[in-house]
Structures are given as structure tokens and as C-alpha cells.
Design an enzyme around this catalytic site. Structure first.
Site, mmCIF file in Angstrom:
data_model
loop_
_atom_site.group_PDB
_atom_site.id
_atom_site.type_symbol
_atom_site.label_atom_id
_atom_site.label_comp_id
_atom_site.label_asym_id
_atom_site.label_seq_id
_atom_site.Cartn_x
_atom_site.Cartn_y
_atom_site.Cartn_z
ATOM 1 N N GLU A 423 0.837 -1.201 0.000
ATOM 2 C CA GLU A 423 0.000 0.000 0.000
ATOM 3 C C GLU A 423 0.875 1.256 0.000
ATOM 4 O O GLU A 423 1.676 1.475 0.915
ATOM 5 C CB GLU A 423 -0.886 -0.008 1.250
ATOM 6 C CG GLU A 423 -1.699 1.258 1.438
ATOM 7 C CD GLU A 423 -2.284 1.384 2.842
ATOM 8 O OE1 GLU A 423 -2.892 2.427 3.117
ATOM 9 O OE2 GLU A 423 -2.107 0.453 3.654
ATOM 10 N N ASP A 496 -0.997 -0.912 5.855
ATOM 11 C CA ASP A 496 -0.855 -0.333 7.192
ATOM 12 C C ASP A 496 -1.749 -1.059 8.200
ATOM 13 O O ASP A 496 -2.821 -1.561 7.841
ATOM 14 C CB ASP A 496 -1.231 1.146 7.179
ATOM 15 C CG ASP A 496 -0.220 2.000 6.422
ATOM 16 O OD1 ASP A 496 0.899 1.499 6.182
ATOM 17 O OD2 ASP A 496 -0.547 3.141 6.065
ATOM 18 N N ASP A 498 -3.958 -0.201 10.226
ATOM 19 C CA ASP A 498 -5.020 0.698 10.682
ATOM 20 C C ASP A 498 -6.279 0.393 9.876
ATOM 21 O O ASP A 498 -6.327 -0.559 9.094
ATOM 22 C CB ASP A 498 -4.600 2.158 10.531
ATOM 23 C CG ASP A 498 -4.274 2.545 9.082
ATOM 24 O OD1 ASP A 498 -4.566 1.736 8.169
ATOM 25 O OD2 ASP A 498 -3.739 3.636 8.868
ATOM 26 N N ASP A 500 -7.769 2.037 7.388
ATOM 27 C CA ASP A 500 -7.603 2.155 5.933
ATOM 28 C C ASP A 500 -6.846 0.962 5.365
ATOM 29 O O ASP A 500 -7.190 0.431 4.306
ATOM 30 C CB ASP A 500 -6.857 3.453 5.584
ATOM 31 C CG ASP A 500 -7.727 4.686 5.822
ATOM 32 O OD1 ASP A 500 -8.957 4.527 5.867
ATOM 33 O OD2 ASP A 500 -7.158 5.788 5.968
#
Length: 632
Positions: A423, A496, A498, A500
Site C-alpha cells: 500500500e 498499514d 489501521d 484504511d
């Protein structure tokens, strides 16, 4: 309930128990989690066979506090009288001799699942202990076995007015990689069995957690299709139901179209999920294609069309369940994933065609919805063909035929190479610098990823975020996907830690599930687990993955002078840190993406990435307490 004699004379002996413990994979497919749960299914299949024969209407499966399995039914009870060929009680024969059981006697069972008489004896052979309680002829009987061998005689424990069998067993830790049973794993199969046997009550209990599921579906496979489509948008409210009894074979199918683009057909023979299909599935597909095309031709719906619908087009957005009950099923291989009875195909084809033509005549609005969806799918297929040709031309014209952002590895053996889908350009740059370029390839992903749950294949092929992945993997897409051409045998999603990042990972998993499913089925898809924190003191440092590990590391270092760095994203790590934590095979943590249950996988991806918001909210609320180390 019917009544019938079921005695030792019904038990036919074919062969003794020998190599099961030496070669368990031959009998249950392996010694991992899948093989472990297969033991439970084999015991339950015996109870299901009693239900099919009309002698059982309730089955209770319990994971005990000790982690054992107990399966109870209210059937006739395994015979306890002396089996004449062996000179021992019939229950001992059933549990210790391979290929021994009532399924070889046409009088006891007309149809049966299981592993043709090897099932419960295999379970016994692969268990540390197995106990059986039998309620029959006014008495309760008991016998215990250890690693397949009887350690007690058949005992009479007392009087009873019940009938049925209770089997309790503990898998042998000397055989299995894990002996911990999964409530969710069992839930999927038991729900499936309840759908396939309308009116049969199946209860699953977990004494460890207190969780209970109680399954009973009077609607049978119609209810099954409604369950599969509950988070989709059906084209018409009630599933189409077709049934036929012919030449000693019972066939039924329920089908319903939805507004989506995926085909979901699940086929069963004698309650066994034939994941590779077979003659009942091919017969259904042929009958469906013939009926829809006949209706289109009779209604003259193609006069202005340049393409006509293929079978694949006609099945776009279709959810169907096929269930066949047959006296003498012929399967390919011991684990029975493909039905081979040649006579089945023609019978099913004719039944589906005739009943669908009747349905179309009586329901013209539904018929028009189905046929127009098929015609639209044919147009899309033509657009996808052009997109594929364009992609192939680009592949030939562009140097190296690989996407420009791909940093490839030097090794060409797919078994030794891995591709990281990373990403963001920033993290992609660090990953390119930090990787071992001999076997690790890096493909940075940027921008908003396409939600392939809501897209036809032509849109997927034309998407500039998806095209580089297709080109890099080199194995095609959808119906044309060929896993033997895959350029990397490990595909690792690196996003990541998180919300997102989780969303991007889910979008990518959805893409692989919908368009490159064998990648998941063959265990080639992974999710990287980057750390959340670096804890260091002086020259000492450690990477940790949650707050609990962080606090433990701080205590171990001594709190004074300890520095904690929290990583909000992969882009915050330099190349060396990314190698140490996420790329180096010696240190990294990864999650292997598995797909042992296609039905629940399809349902999950529909919930997570479909149009309906409320089911997604409910799913998250229900499952949040079972998720560990979730960082939001």
C-alpha cells in the site's frame, strides 16, 4: 418415526482396520485443522444416515469443557448383538473394522453419506479414546476404545426408554497437529446439513464458551438459498424450487438470481458437499442453459443483439443449491468431492429444463428479468473479451510485459519467489530498498482500490489499479485463470495496521476470492503483519504488535530510559526496519488466508463489500469480541 429391525445381520464385513494410523491423510485428507474436523463430520454423518432412513429427527453435537466431542442422536442405536462373521458385538465390528456397517446392506439404508463404512472406524483409530453409549431394546450399553482398540467389553449400564447413540471421542495428539475444535468451523457444516435435511434439528453446543446454535429449517434448500442471498438484492422474492424422483434417485434444486455478478452454485450428493461438482452439477447447468436460451429464442429477444448468452452469462448473479439423494453414488477419490454417476446427468438435465420452462410460462416477469440479465452479461463478456485482447496487446508491446512499477526478483522459479502488494508509493520505495531482490518482488499500489464485489469482469479488467496485479501475476483472470502460470507462489498483501489498511486488504482479498480463487484455495495468499511499536533502550530494541506486548517489553527493559516508537503506517519505517520486521522470512509474521468453507466465505465477502450497510454493522458488532489485536 418409522420402525425397522436393525441388527447384527445387517452389518457386512469387508476388511480389517490396518493402516489408518500410519497414513491418516488417505482417509481424512490430512492431520491439520481440516482433518481434525473431518472426524466430527464422519460421526455426524452416521446420525444423518439414520435421519435419511427416517429414524432420527434430532442430533446434538457438543464440544465439551475438556475439548472432546460428543455426538448424540435419537436414531435406532448401533446394533449390539453378536455379528456372526466376527463373533463379537456388532458395535465392536463397526468401530474397529474398516468397511463394516449397515451401508453395505440395502435393507438398512437406501442412501448414505460418510466414507462408505470407513468413517466411524477411522475416527476410532485416530482417537486417544472413544466411548459409545447405545440406547436400544430397553437397555443402555457402553463400550470404550483407546487408539482403535477395545479396552472394555460391551457392558449393560441399565434400563432405558430411549433409543439412539452417543459417541464421545478425543482426537489423538500423536496424530494431529492441533486437537482444538473450532465452534465456527463446525457451525458452517452443521448449518449446511440442517438446510439439506428439512425438518431435522441439529444443535451445536460449546461448553467452553457457552455458545449454542440450534438449526432447523422446514424450507430445506429453499431456505438455504434465501440464507445465501440474504445480504444480496434478489431479482425476485421467492427462490425457484424444482424436484424430481426418477429411477431410484431424488433430485432437488433451489435457485434465485440477484443483482450481483457472481455465480454461486453449491452441489451435494447424499449430503456430501461435492466441491468439484460432477454429473449432477453439469446436468443442472445444461438444463438451465437450454431453458433460458429456448425462452430467449421463443420470445425473439436477440433480434438487435450481436452476441447470444453462453452458459456462463446465464449463470451471472445466480445462487443455487443442488441436492441429490442416490442409492449407489460413485465418487472420484476417497474424500468424495466429485460425483461420477453417468446416468445422473441426463436425468437432471431433463428435469431442470422441463420444470424451468413451466416456471417461465407461469412467471413471465421473472423469466424476463432472468433473460435480460443474461443478455446484459453477454454484452459485458464481449466487452471483457475486447479488454483482454487490449491487455494482451499491451503485454506484447510493452517491454518485459510487466507493469512499470513492479520491482521484480531475479529468481524465476515460482516456488521460490514471493510478490508483495504494498500500500502506497512511500512504503513501496522502502520495501524495494529493504527486500532480498533475489526472491522478493515488490508492486506498490496507489489510489483507491476497486471494489470488485460490485463490478463486472470488463470493469475489473479495465481498472488501472487492478491491471498491474493481473499483469504481474501472469495467470489470467476469472474463468481463464490458470494457476500453473502463476509467477509467484507467495502473494503477500502488505498494508498499514489501521482501518484504511484493513479496508485495502479486504478489497484485495475480495478481488482474489472473486477472480483468482485458486490462489486462496491452494494457500498462496497471505497478509503481512507489520509491528505497531518499536521498544528500545540503548542498543536493545524489540518490535511488538500490540499494547500488551509493548507494556511487557517496557517492564522487561526497565521503565527508565525506554523509548517507544509507534508506527502509524508502513511509510514511517526505513528500508532496514521494514526488512527486519515485515520482509525477513526469519522474523516476519504473516496470516495465511484460508478458504475451507466457500459458503461462509462468499457470505462474508458479500457482507463486508456489498451494498447492504446494516448486515455489515451487525457482522462487525457480533464478531468484534472474537477479534484479537485489532487496532483502530
Amino acid at each position: 418415526m418409522q420402525s425397522s429391525t436393525y441388527t447384527a445381520s445387517n452389518i457386512k464385513v469387508l476388511k480389517g482396520l490396518e493402516a489408518v494410523r500410519k497414513r491418516p491423510a488417505m482417509y481424512i485428507g490430512g492431520t491439520s485443522e481440516r482433518g481434525l474436523h473431518h472426524l466430527v463430520y464422519e460421526v455426524i454423518d452416521n446420525s444423518i444416515d439414520e435421519a435419511l432412513a427416517g429414524y432420527c429427527d434430532e442430533i446434538i453435537c457438543t464440544i465439551t469443557t475438556e475439548g472432546n466431542i460428543r455426538v448424540e442422536d435419537n436414531g435406532r442405536g448401533i446394533p449390539v448383538d453378536i455379528q456372526k462373521d466376527m463373533g463379537v458385538p456388532a458395535v465392536q465390528v463397526v468401530l474397529t473394522v474398516l468397511h463394516a456397517g449397515g451401508k453395505f446392506d440395502d435393507k438398512s439404508y437406501k442412501v448414505a453419506g460418510g466414507l462408505h463404512g470407513v468413517g466411524v472406524s477411522v475416527v476410532n483409530a485416530l482417537s486417544e479414546f472413544l466411548e459409545v453409549n447405545i440406547f436400544k431394546d430397553g437397555k443402555e450399553y457402553f463400550m470404550r476404545f483407546e487408539r482403535g482398540l477395545p479396552v472394555t467389553e460391551l457392558q449393560v449400564l441399565g434400563d432405558t426408554n430411549k433409543t439412539g447413540t452417543v459417541v464421545t471421542f478425543r482426537p489423538d495428539p500423536l496424530i494431529f497437529e492441533t486437537t482444538e475444535f473450532s465452534f465456527d468451523y463446525l457451525t458452517s457444516r452443521l448449518r449446511e446439513l440442517a438446510f439439506l435435511n428439512s425438518g431435522l434439528r441439529i444443535i451445536l453446543k460449546d461448553e467452553r464458551s457457552g455458545r449454542v446454535h440450534d438449526f432447523k429449517y422446514e424450507g430445506g434448500i429453499k431456505s438455504f438459498v434465501e440464507y445465501l442471498n440474504q445480504n444480496k438484492k434478489p431479482l425476485f422474492p421467492n427462490p425457484i424450487y424444482i424436484s424430481s424422483v426418477k429411477e431410484g434417485m431424488e433430485f432437488e434444486v433451489a435457485l434465485q438470481y440477484n443483482e450481483g455478478y457472481q455465480e454461486n452454485i453449491f452441489s451435494f450428493a447424499n449430503n456430501i458437499n461435492t466441491t468439484e461438482g460432477g454429473t449432477h452439477l453439469s446436468g443442472f447447468k445444461s438444463g438451465l442453459t437450454r431453458a433460458v436460451n429456448t425462452y430467449i429464442k421463443n420470445a425473439d429477444l436477440l433480434k438487435n443483439e450481436k452476441v447470444s448468452p453462453s452458459g456462463e452469462d446465464i449463470r451471472e448473479g445466480l445462487t443455487a443449491v443442488i441436492s441429490l439423494k442416490i442409492a449407489n453414488p460413485q465418487f472420484e477419490g476417497q474424500t468424495k468431492t466429485k460425483l461420477q454417476n453417468s446416468e445422473v446427468e441426463g436425468i437432471v438435465n431433463s428435469a431442470v429444463y422441463e420444470k424451468l420452462m413451466e416456471y417461465f410460462e407461469e412467471h413471465p416477469a421473472e423469466a424476463k428479468n432472468i433473460t435480460m440479465k443474461s443478455i446484459l452479461a453477454a454484452r459485458s463478456r464481449e466487452a471483457a473479451r475486447k479488454a483482454r485482447e487490449l491487455t494482451r496487446r499491451k503485454t506484447v508491446l510493452e517491454s518485459g510485459s510487466l507493469p512499470g512499477k513492479l520491482a521484480d526478483c531475479t529468481l524465476s522459479d515460482p516456488e521460490k519467489t514471493e510478490l508483495f502488494l504494498v500500500e502506497g508509493d512511500s512504503a513501496g520505495g522502502s520495501a524495494k530498498q529493504g527486500r532480498d531482490r533475489s526472491f522478493q518482488a515488490i508492486l506498490p499500489l496507489w489510489g483507491k482500490m476497486l471494489n470488485t464485489e460490485k463490478a463486472r469482469v470488463d470493469k475489473v479488467l479495465n481498472n488501472d489499479k487492478i491491471q498491474p496485479i493481473i499483469l504481474a501475476l501472469g495467470a489470467g483472470i476469472g474463468q481463464e485463470f490458470d494457476i500453473s502460470k502463476l509467477r509467484y507462489h507467495k502473494i503477500i498483501i502488505m498494508a498499514d495496521a489501521d482501518v484504511d489498511g484493513s479496508h485495502i486488504a479486504t478489497l484485495l482479498m475480495t478481488f482474489f476470492y472473486r477472480y483468482m480463487r485458486p490462489v486462496i484455495e491452494e494457500g498462496k495468499l497471505y497478509i503481512a503483519m507489520p509491528p505497531l511499536f518499536q521498544v528500545r533502550k540503548g542498543k536493545q530494541k524489540v518490535y511488538v504488535y500490540n499494547e500488551e506486548e509493548r507494556d511487557k517489553a517496557i517492564r522487561e527493559f526497565g521503565e527508565k530510559g525506554v523509548l517507544v516508537q509507534r508506527y502509524k503506517g508502513l511509510g514511517e519505517m526505513n528500508a532496514e526496519q521494514l526488512w527486519e520486521t515485515t520482509l525477513d522470512p526469519k522474523n516476519r509474521k504473516m496470516i495465511a488466508i484460508k478458504m475451507d468453507d466457500a459458503i461462509e466465505a462468499d457470505r462474508m465477502f458479500t457482507i463486508l463489500m456489498g451494498d447492504e450497510v446494516e448486515p455489515r454493522r451487525e457482522f462487525i458488532q457480533e464478531n468484534a469480541r472474537y477479534v484479537k489485536n485489532l487496532d483502530v
